[in-house]
Design a protein around this motif. Structure first.
Motif, short mmCIF file in Angstrom:
data_model
loop_
_atom_site.label_atom_id
_atom_site.label_comp_id
_atom_site.label_asym_id
_atom_site.label_seq_id
_atom_site.Cartn_x
_atom_site.Cartn_y
_atom_site.Cartn_z
N LEU A 172 -10.30 10.77 -1.57
CA LEU A 172 -9.84 11.79 -1.76
C LEU A 172 -8.81 13.27 -1.93
CD1 LEU A 172 -12.84 12.93 1.39
CD2 LEU A 172 -12.98 11.99 -0.94
N ALA A 173 -8.80 13.79 -3.27
CA ALA A 173 -7.23 13.85 -3.65
C ALA A 173 -6.43 14.42 -2.79
CB ALA A 173 -7.59 14.46 -4.76
N GLN A 174 -7.05 15.33 -1.34
CA GLN A 174 -5.95 15.94 -0.80
C GLN A 174 -5.48 17.00 -1.27
OE1 GLN A 174 -7.37 16.05 2.51
NE2 GLN A 174 -8.52 14.41 3.18
N LYS A 175 -5.20 17.67 -2.46
CA LYS A 175 -4.21 17.74 -3.35
C LYS A 175 -4.38 19.47 -2.37
CE LYS A 175 -7.40 19.31 -6.86
NZ LYS A 175 -8.63 18.53 -7.37
N VAL A 176 -5.04 20.29 -1.58
CA VAL A 176 -4.52 21.83 -0.57
C VAL A 176 -4.33 20.97 -0.08
CG1 VAL A 176 -5.43 22.50 -3.11
CG2 VAL A 176 -6.74 22.23 -0.82
N SER A 177 -4.76 19.79 1.17
CA SER A 177 -4.45 19.65 2.10
C SER A 177 -3.71 18.02 2.83
CB SER A 177 -6.15 19.52 2.92
OG SER A 177 -6.83 19.07 2.28
N PRO A 178 -2.00 18.35 2.08
CA PRO A 178 -1.66 17.15 2.29
C PRO A 178 -1.03 16.32 3.35
CG PRO A 178 0.12 18.75 1.62
CD PRO A 178 -1.99 19.54 1.54
N ALA A 544 2.20 -18.60 -9.73
CA ALA A 544 0.90 -18.47 -8.39
C ALA A 544 0.48 -17.61 -9.17
CB ALA A 544 1.52 -17.95 -7.12
N ALA A 545 -1.33 -17.53 -9.00
CA ALA A 545 -2.25 -16.36 -9.74
C ALA A 545 -3.24 -15.62 -8.23
CB ALA A 545 -3.55 -17.15 -10.64
N GLU A 546 -2.58 -14.76 -7.92
CA GLU A 546 -3.57 -14.08 -7.60
C GLU A 546 -3.61 -12.45 -7.60
OE1 GLU A 546 -3.11 -13.40 -2.50
OE2 GLU A 546 -0.97 -13.39 -3.79
N PHE A 547 -4.95 -11.81 -7.48
CA PHE A 547 -5.15 -10.34 -7.62
C PHE A 547 -4.51 -9.73 -6.70
CE2 PHE A 547 -8.06 -7.20 -6.52
CZ PHE A 547 -8.83 -6.35 -8.01
N HIS A 548 -4.40 -8.22 -7.57
CA HIS A 548 -4.04 -7.31 -5.94
C HIS A 548 -3.99 -6.19 -7.03
CE1 HIS A 548 -1.16 -9.77 -4.57
NE2 HIS A 548 -0.32 -10.05 -6.43
N PRO A 549 -5.41 -5.20 -5.85
CA PRO A 549 -5.90 -3.85 -5.70
C PRO A 549 -4.78 -3.02 -5.39
CG PRO A 549 -6.34 -5.04 -3.72
CD PRO A 549 -5.81 -5.68 -4.29
N TRP A 550 -4.13 -2.05 -6.66
CA TRP A 550 -3.14 -1.65 -6.47
C TRP A 550 -4.04 0.49 -5.66
CZ3 TRP A 550 2.22 0.15 -5.55
CH2 TRP A 550 2.60 -1.24 -5.76
N HIS A 551 -3.81 0.78 -5.07
CA HIS A 551 -4.37 2.10 -4.88
C HIS A 551 -3.64 3.07 -4.99
CE1 HIS A 551 -6.52 5.56 -2.66
NE2 HIS A 551 -6.15 5.35 -1.72
N PHE A 552 -3.79 4.59 -5.50
CA PHE A 552 -2.19 5.38 -5.52
C PHE A 552 -3.04 6.66 -4.69
CE2 PHE A 552 -0.78 2.70 -8.18
CZ PHE A 552 1.05 3.63 -8.39
N HIS A 553 -2.45 7.49 -3.35
CA HIS A 553 -3.31 8.35 -3.26
C HIS A 553 -3.10 9.30 -3.92
CE1 HIS A 553 -3.07 5.99 1.24
NE2 HIS A 553 -2.79 5.64 0.85
N SER A 554 -3.43 10.63 -2.73
CA SER A 554 -3.23 11.99 -4.06
C SER A 554 -4.25 11.88 -5.66
CB SER A 554 -1.65 12.63 -4.39
OG SER A 554 -1.66 13.42 -5.22
N ARG A 555 -3.55 12.47 -6.37
CA ARG A 555 -5.49 12.31 -7.14
C ARG A 555 -4.89 11.65 -8.33
NH1 ARG A 555 -4.55 17.83 -11.07
NH2 ARG A 555 -6.03 17.31 -11.30
N LYS A 556 -6.00 10.95 -8.89
CA LYS A 556 -6.60 9.59 -9.85
C LYS A 556 -6.01 10.00 -10.94
CE LYS A 556 -11.19 11.25 -9.41
NZ LYS A 556 -12.60 11.04 -8.59
#
Length: 705
Positions: A172-178, A544-556
């Motif tokens: 959820l972007a929360q762009k008007v409710s950080p 070394a091989a490893e997958f990393h899922p990166w998540h960014f808060h705020s807008r997509k």
């Protein structure tokens, strides 16, 4: 323009800023602090690992552990009864949870929800229980069904005496409710034991689709639930398909605190066995389990004949990247992380922690089921990838009125599913080959590409795993490790107090004084996450091989591309790394290991983001990698243009740990009134109503239903 880890200070005169989009112009023009907020208390106290849960405003703070001597509201560490999510906690609660109402002096509908986080036990195998966090007495927690355009207030109670708490509403972007983003020491103080906090938010079209919520304090692996945000104005008015929301989780047998200590220890010591769960259920016994029936008990999902279903998938696990495939059924993917994508028929779906997908499945007719020899029971396989050992689990799609004949039969009295030829069926669902671009094949359903980045503004985040001489490990982003308990005062609280958040001489790029990345509202920036090789104490490199899922808060962001080896800026900007599909928006993306040759780096992923006023965390969503190993960064965007803070937060002490917005069993703060016509948030309501996000809407309606 490449902004490196610690670039020369860049002044505003040296940079031609990108022109803000209409949406960002609205936000920048109307949502600003009118003046410095005078705090009720600005005393700074050295953070403490442990929190005295009996002191509401002592100033002591931590993002994780609380004094174990504290008591929960129910007075038990593993209560047998819980406050129902449909029962207000007190007579002062303004609404029945899940209801939509029109408060006095407002035209904005409001929905209240209530979540109670407590300590309890979950069934790890049929013979072993695990001490875990629960929400409203269960895991997963209750599903929240919200709607865009509706003011939503979610009251979160912390009834766990051992932990501080925040809840993050993932995606959820929360762009008007950080202030509602739920990240300790970034957007808020954590909720102390025996206290609650009201998260007020107003969702827009960018927030429609499939989401989830979870604890953002340490690796509380079972504290999560799913969210469906219904569109305010759907484009398709035909009946929606039936929903089946399935969570995939990998949980350690060791308790959450032991998991974090094991990963942060010297040397690192991950704590033993892991099990895969499907919606909190599992099939198969853990190593050494004595009850043989564990091996023949499967989670079951019932479906009707000849019916459209929308399977919503979410990976809520700690470390695993999953592949899921349903025997004899094609899945048509229509959504990724809340973004409507062009329908794509697939036999299987891959997803890492934090990611969501929606797939349409049209079930078989009764005639097809009667003649295919499966007896109306179809196995689905879940297997982890990019990590050893390879584990798998199974669940069953069961058709209505399925007879107890055929390849499977069900003992309903025992509540267990048994198979006659299960090994033969399992042999047809083979483990797929690992690929590094599975999510590159999608395209947005609405033909709206990413905005141009005319200045080629670029930030490279170089990720390295540093192995120290004593065996402990930390991840470093451009040479820095993120600390979840820093700064002592949350960044957003500092901004609302009027404190200096970043160096005024840094207009864009890295601020070494604050250890954050600075952007301006409306900046269009390409963020390159580059996976480097593993460093050893003697300076040698261990591949070394490893997958990393990166998540960014705020807008997509838009997924722009990925490549093997070292990121090359010239090749990138010349279009030399195309996707199979087209750039589309999501909030969690895979950083896959892919070498270009021996000794080279392990590959990179490129994102494009339109900066909105926010203080944002970006991090790996393998929970030990953030909580214990520090793989995260903070972005500060236009703190002077943040939305006005909710009035009752200011008056009640949002700026202080344990302040009055954090109610408890004897104190209920005034309900927030920010999004009412008389409140300062009406400007945000107007901005949200005027907003039509590129890639999300068609003529004012939402394709993501």
């Amino acid at each position: 323009m490449l902004l490196t880890a610690a670039p020369p200070l860049v002044s505003a005169q040296q940079v031609t800023l990108a022109i803000p989009s209409p949406v960002d112009q609205v936000i920048g023009a109307t949502l600003r602090i009118t003046g410095p907020v005078v705090p009720t208390s600005s005393t700074t106290v050295t953070p403490s690992v442990f929190v005295n849960s009996g002191a509401r405003a002592s100033g002591l703070r931590s993002n994780r552990l609380a004094n174990s001597s504290g008591s929960s509201l129910t007075g038990a560490s593993a209560p047998t009864t819980f406050i129902s999510s449909s029962t207000p906690a007190s007579s002062s609660t303004p609404a029945t949870p899940g209801s939509t109402l029109t408060p006095t002096n407002t035209t904005i509908p409001t929905q209240w929800e209530y979540l109670y986080v407590s300590a309890g036990q979950v069934s790890y195998t049929c013979t072993v229980n695990r001490n875990s966090g629960l929400i409203n007495g269960t895991w997963p927690g209750p599903q929240l069904r919200l709607k865009s355009g509706v003011r939503t207030i979610i009251r979160v109670y912390n009834q766990d005496p051992g932990y501080n708490l925040t809840i993050h509403w993932h995606g959820l972007a929360q762009k008007v409710s950080p202030w509602a983003d739920g990240v300790p020491h970034v957007t808020q103080w954590p909720i102390p034991p025996n206290n609650f906090f009201d998260y007020e938010m107003l969702l827009g079209q960018e927030d429609e689709g499939s989401f989830w919520y979870h604890s953002h304090v340490g690796p509380l692996s079972t504290v999560f639930g799913t969210i469906i945000v219904e569109p305010q104005t759907p484009c398709d008015t035909s009946p929606a398909p039936k929903d089946i929301f399935i969570s995939l989780s990998d949980i350690y047998l060791a308790e959450d605190r032991a998991v974090e200590l094991g990963f942060s220890g010297s040397p690192i010591a991950p704590p033993g066995s892991t099990v895969i769960f499907v919606d909190g259920k599992r099939a198969g016994a853990a190593p050494g389990a004595s009850d043989a029936t564990c091996n023949t008990t499967y989670p079951v999902f019932d479906v009707d004949f000849d019916t459209d279903y929308r399977f919503r998938w979410v990976s809520t696990g700690e470390l695993f990247y999953y592949n899921v495939e349903i025997q004899g059924h094609v899945q048509t993917v229509i959504e990724t992380d809340g973004t409507a994508v062009a329908p794509l028929n697939l036999t299987r779906i891959e997803l890492g922690p934090g990611q969501r997908y929606s797939s349409l499945v049209h079930t078989k007719t009764q005639a097809e089921v009667d003649t295919d020899g499966q007896g109306g029971l179809y196995l689905a396989k879940v297997v982890n990838m990019w990590r050893t050992p390879t584990l798998e689990t199974w669940f069953v799609l069961r058709y209505t009125s399925t007879p107890s004949t055929g390849s499977y039969y069900i003992d309903l009295t025992a509540g267990q599913l048994y198979t006659k030829s299960v090994d033969d069926v399992k042999a047809t669902l083979l483990n797929p080959n690992q690929t590094v671009d599975w999510d590159s094949r999608f395209s947005p359903r609405v033909a709206a590409g990413p905005p141009d980045n005319p200045n080629q503004l670029t930030i490279v985040l170089n990720v390295q795993q540093h192995v120290f001489a004593d065996g402990h490990i930390r991840y470093e982003i451009n040479g820095k490790t993120h600390n979840e308990s820093q700064p002592g005062v949350p960044w957003l609280v500092q901004a609302y107090r009027g404190d200096k958040v970043v160096d005024a001489n840094v207009a864009q790029g890295y601020d070494p004084q604050s250890d954050v990345y600075v952007l301006q509202p409306g900046d269009i920036v390409d963020i390159i996450i580059e996976l480097d090789n593993r460093l050893l104490p003697n300076g040698s490199i261990q591949e070394a091989a490893e997958f990393h899922p990166w998540h960014f808060h705020s807008r997509k962001f838009f997924l722009m591309g990925r490549g093997a080896g070292t990121f090359d800026e010239a090749t990138y900007w010349s279009g030399g790394y195309p996707l199979y599909g087209a750039p589309y928006r999501r909030d969690t993306v895979g950083l896959f290991p892919q070498q270009a040759g021996a000794g080279t780096k392990w590959g990179w992923t490129a994102l494009r983001w339109v900066a909105t006023p926010f203080i944002m965390l970006g991090h790996c969503h393998l929970s030990p990698h953030l909580a214990a190993l520090g793989m995260g960064v903070v972005f500060v965007v236009g703190p002077q243009f943040l939305p006005n803070l909710i009035d009752t937060y200011v008056k009640g002490g949002y700026l202080d740990y344990g302040g009055e917005p954090y109610g408890n069993d004897t104190w209920t703060p005034s309900p927030p009134s920010w999004f009412t016509p008389d409140g300062p948030g009406q400007e945000a309501v107007t901005a949200l109503e005027r907003q039509l996000d590129a890639g999300d809407t068609v003529g004012g309606c939402s394709p993501n239903q």
